[in-house]
Each structure stands twice: as C-alpha cells, then as structure tokens.
Design a protein around this motif. Structure first.
Motif, PDB file in Angstrom:
ATOM      1  N   THR A 130      25.689  44.363  51.163  1.00 19.84           N
ATOM      2  CA  THR A 130      26.043  43.193  50.358  1.00 19.84           C
ATOM      3  C   THR A 130      27.538  43.217  50.059  1.00 19.84           C
ATOM      4  OG1 THR A 130      23.840  43.138  49.360  1.00 19.84           O
ATOM      5  CG2 THR A 130      25.604  41.975  48.200  1.00 19.84           C
ATOM      6  N   TRP A 131      28.066  44.410  49.801  1.00 16.35           N
ATOM      7  CA  TRP A 131      29.508  44.540  49.552  1.00 16.35           C
ATOM      8  C   TRP A 131      30.309  44.153  50.791  1.00 16.35           C
ATOM      9  CZ3 TRP A 131      33.458  47.692  51.506  1.00 16.35           C
ATOM     10  CH2 TRP A 131      34.658  47.648  50.788  1.00 16.35           C
ATOM     11  N   PHE A 132      29.854  44.552  51.977  1.00 16.09           N
ATOM     12  CA  PHE A 132      30.559  44.163  53.198  1.00 16.09           C
ATOM     13  C   PHE A 132      30.542  42.640  53.372  1.00 16.09           C
ATOM     14  CE2 PHE A 132      30.101  48.560  55.142  1.00 16.09           C
ATOM     15  CZ  PHE A 132      31.463  48.794  55.159  1.00 16.09           C
ATOM     16  N   ALA A 133      29.422  42.003  53.062  1.00 14.40           N
ATOM     17  CA  ALA A 133      29.369  40.538  53.141  1.00 14.40           C
ATOM     18  C   ALA A 133      30.364  39.915  52.168  1.00 14.40           C
ATOM     19  CB  ALA A 133      27.957  40.046  52.853  1.00 14.40           C
ATOM     20  N   GLU A 134      30.522  40.554  51.025  1.00 12.88           N
ATOM     21  CA  GLU A 134      31.492  40.068  50.037  1.00 12.88           C
ATOM     22  C   GLU A 134      32.917  40.181  50.580  1.00 12.88           C
ATOM     23  OE1 GLU A 134      32.357  40.696  45.261  1.00 12.88           O
ATOM     24  OE2 GLU A 134      31.165  42.147  46.369  1.00 12.88           O
ATOM     25  N   GLN A 135      33.188  41.252  51.334  1.00 14.90           N
ATOM     26  CA  GLN A 135      34.521  41.394  51.936  1.00 14.90           C
ATOM     27  C   GLN A 135      34.764  40.313  52.986  1.00 14.90           C
ATOM     28  OE1 GLN A 135      36.271  43.628  50.097  1.00 14.90           O
ATOM     29  NE2 GLN A 135      34.206  43.639  49.218  1.00 14.90           N
ATOM     30  N   LEU A 136      33.740  40.027  53.781  1.00 19.66           N
ATOM     31  CA  LEU A 136      33.885  38.943  54.758  1.00 19.66           C
ATOM     32  C   LEU A 136      34.115  37.620  54.046  1.00 19.66           C
ATOM     33  CD1 LEU A 136      33.868  37.837  57.628  1.00 19.66           C
ATOM     34  CD2 LEU A 136      31.365  37.707  57.486  1.00 19.66           C
ATOM     35  N   ALA A 137      33.400  37.390  52.946  1.00 24.79           N
ATOM     36  CA  ALA A 137      33.595  36.153  52.184  1.00 24.79           C
ATOM     37  C   ALA A 137      35.037  36.053  51.686  1.00 24.79           C
ATOM     38  CB  ALA A 137      32.624  36.101  51.012  1.00 24.79           C
ATOM     39  N   TYR A 138      35.608  37.181  51.286  1.00 23.36           N
ATOM     40  CA  TYR A 138      37.012  37.179  50.854  1.00 23.36           C
ATOM     41  C   TYR A 138      37.915  36.739  51.991  1.00 23.36           C
ATOM     42  CZ  TYR A 138      41.566  38.902  49.295  1.00 23.36           C
ATOM     43  OH  TYR A 138      42.895  38.990  48.961  1.00 23.36           O
ATOM     44  N   LEU A 139      37.699  37.314  53.181  1.00 22.34           N
ATOM     45  CA  LEU A 139      38.535  36.959  54.327  1.00 22.34           C
ATOM     46  C   LEU A 139      38.362  35.484  54.690  1.00 22.34           C
ATOM     47  CD1 LEU A 139      40.421  37.717  56.671  1.00 22.34           C
ATOM     48  CD2 LEU A 139      38.371  38.320  57.981  1.00 22.34           C
ATOM     49  N   LEU A 140      37.127  35.004  54.709  1.00 16.85           N
ATOM     50  CA  LEU A 140      36.900  33.596  55.035  1.00 16.85           C
ATOM     51  C   LEU A 140      37.583  32.692  54.020  1.00 16.85           C
ATOM     52  CD1 LEU A 140      33.128  33.579  56.122  1.00 16.85           C
ATOM     53  CD2 LEU A 140      35.171  33.908  57.540  1.00 16.85           C
ATOM     54  N   GLY A 141      37.564  33.109  52.763  1.00 16.80           N
ATOM     55  CA  GLY A 141      38.234  32.316  51.739  1.00 16.80           C
ATOM     56  C   GLY A 141      39.733  32.256  51.960  1.00 16.80           C
ATOM     57  N   LYS A 142      40.332  33.386  52.363  1.00 17.15           N
ATOM     58  CA  LYS A 142      41.767  33.386  52.657  1.00 17.15           C
ATOM     59  C   LYS A 142      42.081  32.430  53.801  1.00 17.15           C
ATOM     60  CE  LYS A 142      44.347  35.840  50.969  1.00 17.15           C
ATOM     61  NZ  LYS A 142      45.127  35.797  49.710  1.00 17.15           N
ATOM     62  N   LEU A 143      41.296  32.532  54.880  1.00 24.15           N
ATOM     63  CA  LEU A 143      41.543  31.672  56.035  1.00 24.15           C
ATOM     64  C   LEU A 143      41.318  30.204  55.686  1.00 24.15           C
ATOM     65  CD1 LEU A 143      39.809  33.761  58.859  1.00 24.15           C
ATOM     66  CD2 LEU A 143      42.227  33.773  58.190  1.00 24.15           C
TER      67      LEU A 143
END
Length: 459
Positions: free
Chosen positions: A351-364
């Motif tokens: 779940t934490w890794f998915a949260e990191q991906l969400a962070y990256l998608l938000g930046k992009l």
C-alpha cells in the motif's frame, strides 16, 4: 519593439527544476518550442510481487473498483489501466536463476537470463539478461534530442548483481541505476551540492561553489522580470511559486535553511554542515530518498532533459527493512508469511508503494502542456518481478499502466484478458505495445517466440 518571449523549455529549465506541484503558466508568452508535446516513458519498479487477491480490481472494463492495494491511486483512476491476464512465459520454464532473478531480468528485456555465477534464492547459476531493455531500445530507435537519452534512478538498490539490475544496453550489458539524488541533481541541473567532500572552507572552493550555484533561475531573472508585467495575476502567482520551489529543492539537497523571503535565491554559497545530508544507507530514509528521486525524475521530464526514466525501488527478492512503517522484519521474509498477520504486514508495504506511485503521478499531472498534462503525455508502467509472492508465480503479473502517451492509450479501464473465457497474453506483447505508443514501428520485442505483436484493446 517586439516583446521578448520565454519558451516553455527555458521557463521549465529555470523555474520548474524543483518540480513544484502547480500547473505551468497559461499565458501565451510561455509557449512551447514544439507544436505537440513529446511523449515520455516511465518505468516504476517495486520488488517482491504482490497478493493477487488484494491487487486485482473487481468489476467490468469501465465500471471497476480499485482493490485494497491500489486504493491510493483512486485520484488517478481515470488515467489508469490495470491489467489482468499477462504472463511472463519467456522466463517461466527457464532453469537459470530463481523466479525473482528471472523476473527482473526479463521484465524489460522480454528474454531469459544467460548462465552465470550469481546466487539468487535457491539458485546459483544466474547471469545477466540476454537482451536489450525496452527503455534503451526506444531511445536507440527514436534518438530523442535530449541531454540524457535515458535516466536510470534507484532507491536503495544496493544489490550489484542480476537482482539489482532492471535496464540493459545490450545482452550481458546491465546499466546500474543512479542511487544518489545529490549526484543526480548535479548531473541534471549543473549545480554542485555542498557536503560532497573537498576543501569547502577555502576561498577557491567557495568561488567554484558560487559559480556552480548560479542556477538557470538566476540566468533567467531578467527575462522573467520583463514578462511579469504582461501576464495576469493568476499566472504571476504561479510563476512566483515556481521560482520559490527551485530554491526549496536546492536547500533540501544542500541541507540549508528556509528561504529568506526576499524574492532572491537564499545564500547557497555557504557550505552547510555535513550532518544535514541524508544518509543514503539508512533504511529509515527510504521515503525521503525516494521522494527526491521522484521529484528529480519529474523535473527531468518537464524540462525535457530526458523522455525516458526508470525508477527502481530496492532489488528483486528484496530484504529491505521498513522501520518507518513500524515493521522489524525484512520484506522478503514477510512476503512468505502466509498467515493473516504476515499478509497484513505485506499489505502495509505494498500500500505504501502504491502511495509512492500516486505521489509521482501527482507530480507529473501537475505540469500542464496545452490541454493535457505531463502525465497525459506519458505512459507509466508499474511492474514487479513476480506475481503472487507466496507462490513465486510468473503468470498473471500485476502490471498497471498510467497516462495515455499523448492520447494513444484509452485509460480509465480495467483490461482483463481472462474475462469471459479469454486467454492470457504475453508480457513481450505489452512491451511492443508501449514501444509502438512511443513511436516505434516494432512488430515484436524480446524473444520472438513469445511475441506476436501489440496487445488488443489498449489503444
């Protein structure tokens, strides 16, 4: 007199280097160098597979619910394509290396491992992958006119053998990822980071530091001042926020204090205490290191310094610790605790890794490029080296796409190739599909025995 124009690329190179999470200017004065924004490709790798029952969405193609392990991606659901029914048969029946080693070696190459002497789980005959990886292949074919053909970033990868290598320039030619965000910043933006060694107290060292820390932001200051009176209040606020953001990321990397609030860059020529530098070897710092690498990846893409990025978290069969999640056992050990308590710990990590991906998608997604965002003009591929962790499976891989590569992919759908009696597809064909979306004319990729052409239903 003809008014001065600031191109989108020059503006990005200066005021967006820190990847501020706000849109680009809407003003026509900040217009692009190209009529169409370029396409980008990002690979987001996380280790040790998943729990299929907790990862796969439920529902139909267009009316689906994200699973517990994907719920952190809910804000980007309309820009996602979770996939079901993708096999890695190219490495399933190989007897070289463990499933973890075979998986990471074949993820981007679509080929099996060569024989070697690397130890991986119960095997000690693993070598490097036997083909070029997709990121390098796309760069070779398209020859993007960027400073960096590709950018390989790592977050506490540590393993220097086959388990720690995702990218290959050719068979038997692995490419190590950059694991130091300080070095990454210096390479991307040409600004030295204090605390990197050397005689920082000498005047010659300070002079060099002052020269290196003249960021593009400072060089563009005159042009920005010329444009500011001719843009609207909303755009002026955005511009000021961008200019502030680069100062903040420089200070995060250098360990400096808060900006001085005067509108000029904070004094960065004074070397900070070395103790402020993030310890890259401390497991507790994984979130901070990862965020810096993702910030820099987004900046590199937005500034058109590169169009192809891989972000590798740890290594295949990872024994990483996650003290910041309240866990004391290593990741691989947890992945084989099949009771409810073990699955709960495993779920917490992923779940934490998915949260990191969400962070990256938000930046992009925060960078606007015409009527689209940088995320819209990118295809992000989230991968891991095995599927069901408790079985070391290499079938029904938990792969997910985000972004449409400039409108090529039809997002906001759950593409299930096993639905209604359908048949599984090969991950080699997913790689072909991505290559074609980026602009290549490939008909197969990797081992041709396991590749028949682009996957149906994605574009």
């Amino acid at each position: 007199m003809r008014p001065r124009l600031i191109t989108r690329r020059r503006l990005l190179q200066g005021s967006l280097a820190a990847t501020a999470a706000i849109p680009l200017l809407n003003a026509e004065l900040a217009r692009g160098d190209e009529a169409v924004a370029p396409k980008r490709f990002v690979v987001f790798y996380t280790p040790n597979g998943t729990l299929e029952s907790q990862w796969m969405p439920t529902g139909t193609e267009t009316n689906f619910t994200l699973s517990p392990l994907l719920e952190k991606l809910e804000p980007f659901k309309s820009k996602l394509i979770p996939l079901r029914g993708i096999n890695m048969n190219v490495v399933v029946n190989s007897n070289i290396g463990s499933e973890h080693a075979r998986g990471i070696g074949g993820l981007l190459t679509g080929r099996a491992l060569l024989k070697g002497n690397f130890r991986s789980f119960m095997s000690n005959n693993a070598g490097w992958a036997s083909g070029i990886s997709l990121d390098q292949h796309i760069a070779n074919k398209l020859k993007p006119s960027t400073l960096f053909r590709t950018l390989e970033l790592g977050v506490q990868v540590r393993d220097a053998e086959v388990r720690g290598r995702l990218c290959y320039s050719a068979p038997d030619q692995p490419i190590p990822p950059r694991e130091d965000p300080y070095d990454t910043f210096e390479q991307l933006f040409g600004a030295a980071v204090p605390g990197q060694g050397g005689s920082e107290g000498g005047s010659a060292a300070l002079d060099r530091l002052r020269a290196q820390r003249r960021t593009v932001f400072e060089l563009l200051r005159e042009e920005i001042a010329d444009v500011r009176p001719r843009i609207g209040a909303e755009d002026r606020i955005k511009l000021e926020a961008h200019m502030q953001s680069i100062r903040e990321i420089e200070q995060r990397l250098a360990g400096g204090g808060a900006p001085d609030g005067t509108g000029a860059p904070a004094p960065l020529c004074k070397p900070p205490a070395l103790g402020a530098r993030i310890d890259l070897s401390d497991d507790a710092n994984m979130p901070a290191i990862g965020q810096l690498q993702m910030d820099l990846a987004a900046a590199a893409l937005a500034c058109d310094l590169t169009r192809i990025v891989t972000i590798q978290w740890s290594y295949a069969e990872s024994e990483h610790l996650y003290p910041f999640l309240g866990l004391s056992e290593n990741h691989h050990a947890i992945s084989h605790q099949w009771n409810d308590a073990g699955k709960a710990k495993y779920t917490k990590i992923h779940t934490w890794f998915a949260e990191q991906l969400a962070y990256l998608l938000g930046k992009l997604d925060s960078y606007k490029e015409g009527d689209r965002s940088l995320l819209d003009n990118t295809v992000v591929l989230w991968v891991t080296e095995i599927s069901e962790s408790t079985q070391h499976a290499l079938t029904n891989m938990p792969f997910l796409l985000a972004g449409s590569a400039g409108g090529v992919f039809r997002t906001g759908r759950f593409v299930d190739y096993l639905a209604n009696g359908g048949r599984a597809r090969q991950h080699n064909d997913l790689l072909v599909t991505i290559a074609n979306a980026m602009g290549t004319d490939d008909t197969t990729f990797g081992d041709p025995e396991f590749s028949t052409g682009p996957l149906p239903g994605l574009t």
